[in-house]
Structure formats: C-alpha cells, structure tokens
Design an enzyme around this catalytic site. Structure first.
Site, mmCIF file in Angstrom:
data_model
loop_
_atom_site.group_PDB
_atom_site.id
_atom_site.type_symbol
_atom_site.label_atom_id
_atom_site.label_comp_id
_atom_site.label_asym_id
_atom_site.label_seq_id
_atom_site.Cartn_x
_atom_site.Cartn_y
_atom_site.Cartn_z
ATOM 1 N N LYS A 8 0.850 -1.181 0.000
ATOM 2 C CA LYS A 8 0.000 0.000 0.000
ATOM 3 C C LYS A 8 0.891 1.239 0.000
ATOM 4 O O LYS A 8 2.082 1.191 0.332
ATOM 5 C CB LYS A 8 -0.942 0.020 1.212
ATOM 6 C CG LYS A 8 -0.251 -0.006 2.590
ATOM 7 C CD LYS A 8 0.252 1.333 3.090
ATOM 8 C CE LYS A 8 0.936 1.215 4.442
ATOM 9 N NZ LYS A 8 1.657 2.450 4.838
ATOM 10 N N ASP A 133 -2.072 -1.685 10.809
ATOM 11 C CA ASP A 133 -2.326 -1.605 9.364
ATOM 12 C C ASP A 133 -3.054 -2.827 8.811
ATOM 13 O O ASP A 133 -3.578 -2.784 7.698
ATOM 14 C CB ASP A 133 -1.010 -1.440 8.593
ATOM 15 C CG ASP A 133 -0.437 -0.039 8.695
ATOM 16 O OD1 ASP A 133 -1.148 0.857 9.204
ATOM 17 O OD2 ASP A 133 0.717 0.159 8.268
#
Length: 268
Positions: A8, A133
């Site tokens: 990401k 995350d």
C-alpha cells in the site's frame, strides 16, 4: 491455495495526537498498489514454514502469518496442519505495509481453506490483533484510516490510469526515529477535501514524517525531488519511509535513480 498480498501507499499522513497507551493517533488515506508477495498454504500432516525471495530477519514466530494462524487455531480447535510458504518481494520496513498484508491475507486464505465462513467484520477484528495496518488489507480498497490506523472509512478514490514509480533506497527508518521528529497536531485542512482535488495534492497532501526524516536522510528527499523533476503530479514518502513514490499522468522518461535501489513501476 495461493494468494498474493499486495503493498500500500499513503496519500497524506498526519500524526494527530499522542495516546495514553503510548501509541499515536493518525489520519491517512491508504491505497493498495500492485506490488505483491506470494503466499501458499497446503494442508499437510506436518506443520512447516519456509520462505524465499527477500531475506526475512528475526524469529519466524514473530511473523504475522504465523501469528494469524495462531489466532485462528485458538478459536477453532482441531484445524489441520499447514505447509506454509511465503515468497517475499515487498521490501520490509519500507512504509509499504508488506508484513501487515501478509498477516491479513493469511487470515483470508485460511478462512477459505478451512471453510470458516467468517465475514470481513470478523476478519478485521482478528487483523486488529495482529497490527494497526492489518485490517486495511481485508477489504483491500482505498480507505481513510484513523485511530491507530484500525478505524477505516471507505473513500471514493481511484488512481486507475495513473503511472506509479516506487523507489526504496534501503535506508532503515526505525519507529523511534520516525516519531521523535514529529509534533502531533490536528491537520489544518480536512483530508477528504484535499483528496477530492488533485491540484491541491502537491501543496497540501503532506506526510508529517517527511521534514525530520528528510533532514536526517537527504538521500530520501532527493528521490522525491527527482520524481517532481520527472513530471510527477504527486510524490511523497509512504508511511514512515524510506520508500518514496511518484504518481504520473503518463509513463515518465529519464527517471534515473541509483541502480542499487529497489525500483517498481507500473500503470495502475
């Protein structure tokens, strides 16, 4: 079964406050990118773990994939043993969420492999136990992340058609160093408003870690500068670094970086 955990990038990253539990509250837009690891799980008589690709330092017991397996086995007794293989391609400790993705995708893969029929809500609950995350990678779509990163809100944002160049110079940025240079404060502008207008990104879509890290590591700042010199409409450090990405309207030419750097580029 095999799956491909992806990295990401962060579009903006604000450190908004210091929490009583010693963590920090953040605000960021996290977006999946097509840079992948490969994770394979096979039902087996004996439990085994191995990896290839990039070397993974530390005790294997600390790997989020094995922690994810342990979480599920705690609640679901008698699950078969697994032969697990990870091919590591996403640079580690690089602000790209590769380890978090591996843990989250392990949960999703085991959910299918063992026919547990857990929906995303429950998978995100397990992922929260793995790391801040990790829940993002369950739905794996652009989200605004708040709290420690586990409070997620969908956002209508697409980078489709843009060209991504990602550079990692291999500089390790420790958590202590990253947060030492930041003074937490609420953002002056609402993140969603800035994201809605790409013409504002360069000036207003900021990563709070950049000023101090760029001061300590000018080499990282130079990568960002080169991205803009090559025509990027936006460039930033991802997470707490040291990866820097550039977003381009079309494939850039003459973007020259040190040959020793990790480099990934692809149209999204």
């Amino acid at each position: 079964m095999i799956t491909f955990p992806n990295a990401k990038i962060n579009l903006g990253l604000h450190i908004t406050s210091k929490r009583k539990d010693s963590y920090h509250d953040i605000e960021s837009c996290m977006v999946p990118i097509p840079l992948f690891d490969a994770l394979e799980m096979i039902l087996d008589k004996k439990a085994t773990w191995n990896s290839s690709g990039l070397d993974i330092p530390g005790d294997p017991k600390d790997n989020l994939i094995l922690k994810a397996e342990k979480l599920l086995r705690k609640d679901f007794q008698g699950l078969p043993n697994l032969n697990i293989h990870l091919h590591k391609n996403i640079p580690m400790g690089a602000g790209l969420g590769g380890g978090s993705a591996d843990g989250a995708f392990a949960l999703k893969l085991m959910n299918n492999l063992f026919d547990l029929h857990l929906d995303d809500f429950f998978l995100e609950e397990y992922a929260t136990e793995l790391g801040s995350d990790c829940p993002f990678f369950i739905a794996n779509t652009p989200k605004i992340a708040r709290g420690r990163g586990e409070i997620l809100e969908p956002i209508d944002l697409s980078l489709q058609g843009t060209y991504l160049v990602l550079i990692n110079p291999g500089i390790h940025i420790g958590t202590k160093e990253a947060y030492a240079g930041v003074t937490p404060a609420p953002p002056k502008v609402k993140l969603e408003e800035v994201l809605a207008d790409r013409s504002r990104w360069k000036a207003e879509l900021v990563n709070d870690f950049e000023p101090s890290i760029f001061k300590n590591h000018p080499e990282i700042a130079e990568i960002k500068e080169k991205m803009y010199d090559a025509g990027a409409f936006y460039s930033a450090m991802s997470g707490s670094g040291s990866s820097v990405f550039g977003l381009f309207e079309k494939k850039p030419r003459n973007v020259n970086f040190d040959k020793g750097y990790f480099r990934f580029e692809q149209k999204i």
